[in-house]
Design a protein around this motif. Structure first.
Motif, PDB file in Angstrom:
ATOM      1  N   ILE A  58       0.835  -1.213   0.000  1.00 52.90           N
ATOM      2  CA  ILE A  58       0.000   0.000   0.000  1.00 52.90           C
ATOM      3  C   ILE A  58       0.865   1.256   0.000  1.00 52.90           C
ATOM      4  O   ILE A  58       0.398   2.320   0.419  1.00 52.90           O
ATOM      5  CB  ILE A  58      -0.924   0.007   1.236  1.00 52.90           C
ATOM      6  CG1 ILE A  58      -0.078  -0.110   2.518  1.00 52.90           C
ATOM      7  CG2 ILE A  58      -1.953  -1.104   1.170  1.00 52.90           C
ATOM      8  CD1 ILE A  58      -0.830   0.209   3.770  1.00 52.90           C
ATOM      9  N   GLY A  59       2.110   1.162  -0.471  1.00 51.27           N
ATOM     10  CA  GLY A  59       3.017   2.299  -0.410  1.00 51.27           C
ATOM     11  C   GLY A  59       2.499   3.548  -1.096  1.00 51.27           C
ATOM     12  O   GLY A  59       2.424   4.619  -0.467  1.00 51.27           O
ATOM     13  N   PRO A  60       2.105   3.491  -2.371  1.00 48.80           N
ATOM     14  CA  PRO A  60       1.594   4.701  -3.033  1.00 48.80           C
ATOM     15  C   PRO A  60       0.335   5.252  -2.379  1.00 48.80           C
ATOM     16  O   PRO A  60       0.160   6.475  -2.278  1.00 48.80           O
ATOM     17  CB  PRO A  60       1.320   4.225  -4.460  1.00 48.80           C
ATOM     18  CG  PRO A  60       2.199   3.035  -4.652  1.00 48.80           C
ATOM     19  CD  PRO A  60       2.249   2.373  -3.314  1.00 48.80           C
ATOM     20  N   GLN A  61      -0.550   4.373  -1.925  1.00 49.96           N
ATOM     21  CA  GLN A  61      -1.789   4.839  -1.301  1.00 49.96           C
ATOM     22  C   GLN A  61      -1.503   5.553   0.021  1.00 49.96           C
ATOM     23  O   GLN A  61      -2.132   6.570   0.340  1.00 49.96           O
ATOM     24  CB  GLN A  61      -2.741   3.666  -1.060  1.00 49.96           C
ATOM     25  CG  GLN A  61      -3.404   3.136  -2.308  1.00 49.96           C
ATOM     26  CD  GLN A  61      -2.460   2.338  -3.198  1.00 49.96           C
ATOM     27  OE1 GLN A  61      -1.441   1.831  -2.731  1.00 49.96           O
ATOM     28  NE2 GLN A  61      -2.800   2.212  -4.470  1.00 49.96           N
ATOM     29  N   LEU A  62      -0.569   5.028   0.809  1.00 45.46           N
ATOM     30  CA  LEU A  62      -0.212   5.681   2.061  1.00 45.46           C
ATOM     31  C   LEU A  62       0.417   7.045   1.792  1.00 45.46           C
ATOM     32  O   LEU A  62       0.097   8.035   2.467  1.00 45.46           O
ATOM     33  CB  LEU A  62       0.750   4.793   2.856  1.00 45.46           C
ATOM     34  CG  LEU A  62       1.237   5.344   4.200  1.00 45.46           C
ATOM     35  CD1 LEU A  62       0.062   5.607   5.131  1.00 45.46           C
ATOM     36  CD2 LEU A  62       2.226   4.368   4.850  1.00 45.46           C
ATOM     37  N   PHE A  63       1.300   7.115   0.805  1.00 48.83           N
ATOM     38  CA  PHE A  63       1.902   8.405   0.453  1.00 48.83           C
ATOM     39  C   PHE A  63       0.837   9.381  -0.041  1.00 48.83           C
ATOM     40  O   PHE A  63       0.860  10.572   0.328  1.00 48.83           O
ATOM     41  CB  PHE A  63       2.972   8.213  -0.619  1.00 48.83           C
ATOM     42  CG  PHE A  63       3.568   9.510  -1.099  1.00 48.83           C
ATOM     43  CD1 PHE A  63       4.592  10.121  -0.392  1.00 48.83           C
ATOM     44  CD2 PHE A  63       3.088  10.130  -2.255  1.00 48.83           C
ATOM     45  CE1 PHE A  63       5.133  11.321  -0.827  1.00 48.83           C
ATOM     46  CE2 PHE A  63       3.622  11.321  -2.692  1.00 48.83           C
ATOM     47  CZ  PHE A  63       4.648  11.926  -1.977  1.00 48.83           C
ATOM     48  N   PHE A 202      -8.008  11.771   6.722  1.00 53.71           N
ATOM     49  CA  PHE A 202      -7.467  10.416   6.651  1.00 53.71           C
ATOM     50  C   PHE A 202      -8.553   9.399   6.320  1.00 53.71           C
ATOM     51  O   PHE A 202      -8.332   8.477   5.528  1.00 53.71           O
ATOM     52  CB  PHE A 202      -6.818  10.041   7.988  1.00 53.71           C
ATOM     53  CG  PHE A 202      -5.358  10.360   8.064  1.00 53.71           C
ATOM     54  CD1 PHE A 202      -4.451   9.722   7.238  1.00 53.71           C
ATOM     55  CD2 PHE A 202      -4.885  11.292   8.967  1.00 53.71           C
ATOM     56  CE1 PHE A 202      -3.104  10.008   7.307  1.00 53.71           C
ATOM     57  CE2 PHE A 202      -3.543  11.584   9.045  1.00 53.71           C
ATOM     58  CZ  PHE A 202      -2.643  10.943   8.213  1.00 53.71           C
ATOM     59  N   GLY A 203      -9.712   9.551   6.920  1.00 58.09           N
ATOM     60  CA  GLY A 203     -10.735   8.522   6.787  1.00 58.09           C
ATOM     61  C   GLY A 203     -11.747   8.750   5.690  1.00 58.09           C
ATOM     62  O   GLY A 203     -12.628   7.908   5.498  1.00 58.09           O
ATOM     63  N   GLU A 204     -11.670   9.871   4.976  1.00 56.38           N
ATOM     64  CA  GLU A 204     -12.678  10.182   3.968  1.00 56.38           C
ATOM     65  C   GLU A 204     -12.454   9.358   2.707  1.00 56.38           C
ATOM     66  O   GLU A 204     -11.340   9.228   2.215  1.00 56.38           O
ATOM     67  CB  GLU A 204     -12.638  11.671   3.638  1.00 56.38           C
ATOM     68  CG  GLU A 204     -13.688  12.100   2.651  1.00 56.38           C
ATOM     69  CD  GLU A 204     -15.092  11.753   3.089  1.00 56.38           C
ATOM     70  OE1 GLU A 204     -15.868  11.294   2.236  1.00 56.38           O
ATOM     71  OE2 GLU A 204     -15.402  11.910   4.290  1.00 56.38           O
ATOM     72  N   MET A 214      -9.833   6.626  -8.295  1.00 59.46           N
ATOM     73  CA  MET A 214      -9.608   5.303  -7.707  1.00 59.46           C
ATOM     74  C   MET A 214      -8.396   4.610  -8.313  1.00 59.46           C
ATOM     75  O   MET A 214      -8.284   3.386  -8.260  1.00 59.46           O
ATOM     76  CB  MET A 214     -10.843   4.425  -7.885  1.00 59.46           C
ATOM     77  CG  MET A 214     -12.054   4.877  -7.097  1.00 59.46           C
ATOM     78  SD  MET A 214     -13.431   3.701  -7.231  1.00 59.46           S
ATOM     79  CE  MET A 214     -13.882   3.937  -8.955  1.00 59.46           C
ATOM     80  N   SER A 215      -7.509   5.371  -8.907  1.00 61.15           N
ATOM     81  CA  SER A 215      -6.306   4.783  -9.492  1.00 61.15           C
ATOM     82  C   SER A 215      -5.158   5.757  -9.327  1.00 61.15           C
ATOM     83  O   SER A 215      -5.360   6.962  -9.125  1.00 61.15           O
ATOM     84  CB  SER A 215      -6.515   4.480 -10.984  1.00 61.15           C
ATOM     85  OG  SER A 215      -6.763   5.673 -11.700  1.00 61.15           O
ATOM     86  N   SER A 216      -3.941   5.232  -9.403  1.00 58.37           N
ATOM     87  CA  SER A 216      -2.739   6.052  -9.310  1.00 58.37           C
ATOM     88  C   SER A 216      -1.754   5.601 -10.382  1.00 58.37           C
ATOM     89  O   SER A 216      -1.658   4.408 -10.684  1.00 58.37           O
ATOM     90  CB  SER A 216      -2.088   5.923  -7.924  1.00 58.37           C
ATOM     91  OG  SER A 216      -2.915   6.432  -6.909  1.00 58.37           O
ATOM     92  N   LEU A 242      -5.595   5.796   0.931  1.00 56.67           N
ATOM     93  CA  LEU A 242      -5.650   4.529   1.657  1.00 56.67           C
ATOM     94  C   LEU A 242      -7.092   4.130   1.956  1.00 56.67           C
ATOM     95  O   LEU A 242      -7.460   2.952   1.829  1.00 56.67           O
ATOM     96  CB  LEU A 242      -4.839   4.643   2.946  1.00 56.67           C
ATOM     97  CG  LEU A 242      -4.422   3.338   3.626  1.00 56.67           C
ATOM     98  CD1 LEU A 242      -3.701   2.428   2.655  1.00 56.67           C
ATOM     99  CD2 LEU A 242      -3.534   3.642   4.831  1.00 56.67           C
ATOM    100  N   ALA A 243      -7.927   5.095   2.357  1.00 62.57           N
ATOM    101  CA  ALA A 243      -9.327   4.772   2.646  1.00 62.57           C
ATOM    102  C   ALA A 243     -10.059   4.309   1.382  1.00 62.57           C
ATOM    103  O   ALA A 243     -10.845   3.359   1.422  1.00 62.57           O
ATOM    104  CB  ALA A 243     -10.018   5.996   3.252  1.00 62.57           C
ATOM    105  N   VAL A 244      -9.792   4.976   0.263  1.00 62.82           N
ATOM    106  CA  VAL A 244     -10.405   4.559  -1.006  1.00 62.82           C
ATOM    107  C   VAL A 244      -9.900   3.182  -1.411  1.00 62.82           C
ATOM    108  O   VAL A 244     -10.665   2.358  -1.937  1.00 62.82           O
ATOM    109  CB  VAL A 244     -10.099   5.602  -2.105  1.00 62.82           C
ATOM    110  CG1 VAL A 244     -10.582   5.118  -3.462  1.00 62.82           C
ATOM    111  CG2 VAL A 244     -10.749   6.934  -1.758  1.00 62.82           C
TER     112      VAL A 244
END
Length: 295
Positions: A58-63, A202-204, A214-216, A242-244
């Protein structure tokens, strides 16, 4: 029933509710952490997701979540601080001010999905940016600004009046009094509002589905350019937070270990929120001591 007996009964009832709330919080955190603890590793935190094989991270999502937090606070904190100062110190008590307060209350009660649709229309479609981090930061600013304005306004109003009067009596201007006396005294409340707003960032997920996407892209963390489509610092690129990602993994189930990834991502998200809250409170107390010459 005597006053002392009523006081004891009320104390017992309130303590019972407090224990239930604390127990519910501990149970919820414990369940999330125990379910995702086995996935917590450096490779899981730093690697990219793998939609074909098991073992993705989940590296990119966390960043993206942390970067979106920074962008949103850069935009919303000055606006919330300025609006809070105006409403507490400068705004007259008239119909226009009452209209502003009603508007703030209406905005604070809007569902996040409605704010997301507004962001889709304005920040994604009308601007022509598409799904971008900047669109997500702007829609989260709209989402969090009413909360920040109300909390900052209340924090400023709760500063003792004698502190303001003592500063004004020394010949200090009103603006200098606000900057040097009022804001340092109101800093704990301002930090509380900032932490609450940050937790919502963070949680939204709902609002970001329509704005940040929904993509990176495949990020190149060695590219610091703000215009490169693969640069992590580019605010005009789509970004899955991360939440998404948790919602997407659970709903689509594309990876073989979708449940494990979702549990690990949820644990990381909870830990990130806890670390941020504790760090922000420590930093706020340190700043408060520095600005008020406290020991």
């Amino acid at each position: 029933m005597s006053a002392k007996a009523m006081d004891r009964v009320a104390t017992v009832i309130l303590m019972t509710f407090a224990v239930l709330i604390i127990g519910l919080l501990i149970g919820l955190l414990g369940f999330i952490l125990t379910q995702g603890w086995h996935k917590l590793s450096l490779d899981f935190i730093t690697s990219a997701p793998d939609l074909v094989n098991a073992g993705g991270g989940i590296g990119p999502q966390l960043f993206n979540s942390l970067y979106l937090l920074v962008l949103t606070m850069i935009i919303s904190l000055p606006l919330g601080l300025g609006a809070g100062i105006y409403m507490a110190e400068y705004a007259p008590d008239n119909k226009f001010t009452q209209f502003i307060r009603i508007s703030i209350e209406v905005l604070s009660s809007l569902p996040s999905i409605v704010v997301g649709l507004f962001g889709l229309l304005v920040f994604v479609t009308m601007t022509g940016w598409g799904y971008t981090l900047l669109s997500g930061a702007l829609v989260l600013t709209v989402f969090n600004l009413p909360l920040m304005v109300r909390i900052i306004e209340d924090a400023i109003r709760n500063v003792p009046q004698n502190q303001k009067e003592a500063s004004l009596a020394l010949g200090i201007t009103k603006w200098k009094t606000i900057i040097s006396v009022v804001l340092p005294a109101a800093l704990p409340g301002i930090i509380t509002g900032t932490i609450l707003a940050s937790g919502r960032i963070f949680g939204e997920a709902a609002a970001l589905l329509f704005t940040a996407g929904m993509s990176s892209p495949d990020l190149n963390f060695h590219d610091p350019s703000l215009s490169s489509p693969t640069s992590p610092l580019n605010p005009l690129r789509p970004a899955e937070t991360l939440a998404v990602h948790i919602w997407k993994v659970n709903s689509e189930g594309l990876t073989p270990d979708a449940r494990d990834v979702a549990d690990g991502a949820a644990a990381i998200l909870v830990i990130a929120v806890l670390v941020f809250n504790l760090s922000a409170r420590w930093f706020g107390k340190w700043i408060y001591r520095k600005m008020t010459s406290g020991a």
